[in-house]
Design an enzyme around this catalytic site. Structure first.
Site, PDB file in Angstrom:
ATOM      1  N   HIS A  98      42.800  85.895  24.438  1.00  0.00           N
ATOM      2  CA  HIS A  98      41.406  86.640  24.446  1.00  0.00           C
ATOM      3  C   HIS A  98      40.731  86.491  22.939  1.00  0.00           C
ATOM      4  CE1 HIS A  98      38.927  87.607  28.177  1.00  0.00           C
ATOM      5  NE2 HIS A  98      40.207  87.430  28.639  1.00  0.00           N
ATOM      6  N   ASP A 103      35.966  83.978  25.493  1.00  0.00           N
ATOM      7  CA  ASP A 103      35.946  85.087  26.464  1.00  0.00           C
ATOM      8  C   ASP A 103      36.755  84.332  28.068  1.00  0.00           C
ATOM      9  OD1 ASP A 103      34.141  83.777  27.674  1.00  0.00           O
ATOM     10  OD2 ASP A 103      32.602  85.000  26.979  1.00  0.00           O
TER      11      ASP A 103
END
Length: 197
Positions: free
Chosen positions: A148, A152
């Protein structure tokens, strides 16, 4: 595997942040695809040989190279240069019968795709008249893990769907593949910078 490999290469062209690596505090987005292919060494470990410049190769060339690299990996005849420097990795856990896995990212890469076994399952099928019915179809999962810090969750989920679509288009088959996207939890780094390599 070659069809899926080529489909992933095509999807990486549309979602380049998946084809990246972490170097210190920087995210390096590569403008080439060096595709790692995980190879099981008959339950004696795992090697990840790399198909260099996979984005510039046709399906047949990728298929031949995957076969050659896997054969030489199992015979322990790869050079160190052939097992390092990948920008994205594919793991074929389905060859061992797995139907749902969570692949581990090959660091410093930021994502990995796993292909699971294709099994016959009941699915909803749309009929030519527009109605729906339950039918038995071959179904397999594509599972992706990602870091991450790089992006996203939307990017890998869309890429997974694209890989599935490209794969079905290339094979000319109507295999149903679901995409189970999973994330690699990690601490967020500060001051990320994207650059072309």
């Amino acid at each position: 595997m070659p069809f899926i490999a080529r489909a992933i290469v095509d999807a990486l062209a549309e979602y380049p942040n998946l084809n990246a690596s972490i170097e210190g505090d920087s995210l390096v987005v590569h403008n080439y695809v060096d595709l790692g292919i995980a190879v099981d060494l008959e339950f004696n470990g795992l090697l990840v040989p790399v198909v260099r410049s996979a984005d510039g190769k046709r399906l047949r060339a990728i298929a031949r190279e995957i076969s050659d690299l896997a054969t030489r990996a199992r015979a322990r005849k790869l050079t160190p240069d052939e097992i390092q420097g990948g920008t994205f990795t594919i793991s074929n856990n389905g060859s061992a019968g797995s139907v749902l896995t969570m692949p581990i990212i090959n660091q410093p890469q930021v994502a990995i795709m796993s292909t699971d076994a294709i099994v016959r399952k009941p699915v909803v099928a749309r009929l030519s008249d527009g109605s729906e019915s339950i039918a038995i179809h071959p179904v397999g999962n594509l599972a992706m893990s990602w870091d991450h810090r790089a992006f996203d969750g939307h990017t890998p989920q869309v890429s997974c769907r694209k890989s599935n679509a490209f794969s079905k288009h290339r094979t000319g088959q109507r295999r149903s593949k679901s995409c189970r996207a999973k994330k690699f939890q990690s601490c967020r780094a500060k001051n990320w910078v994207s650059r072309q390599n």
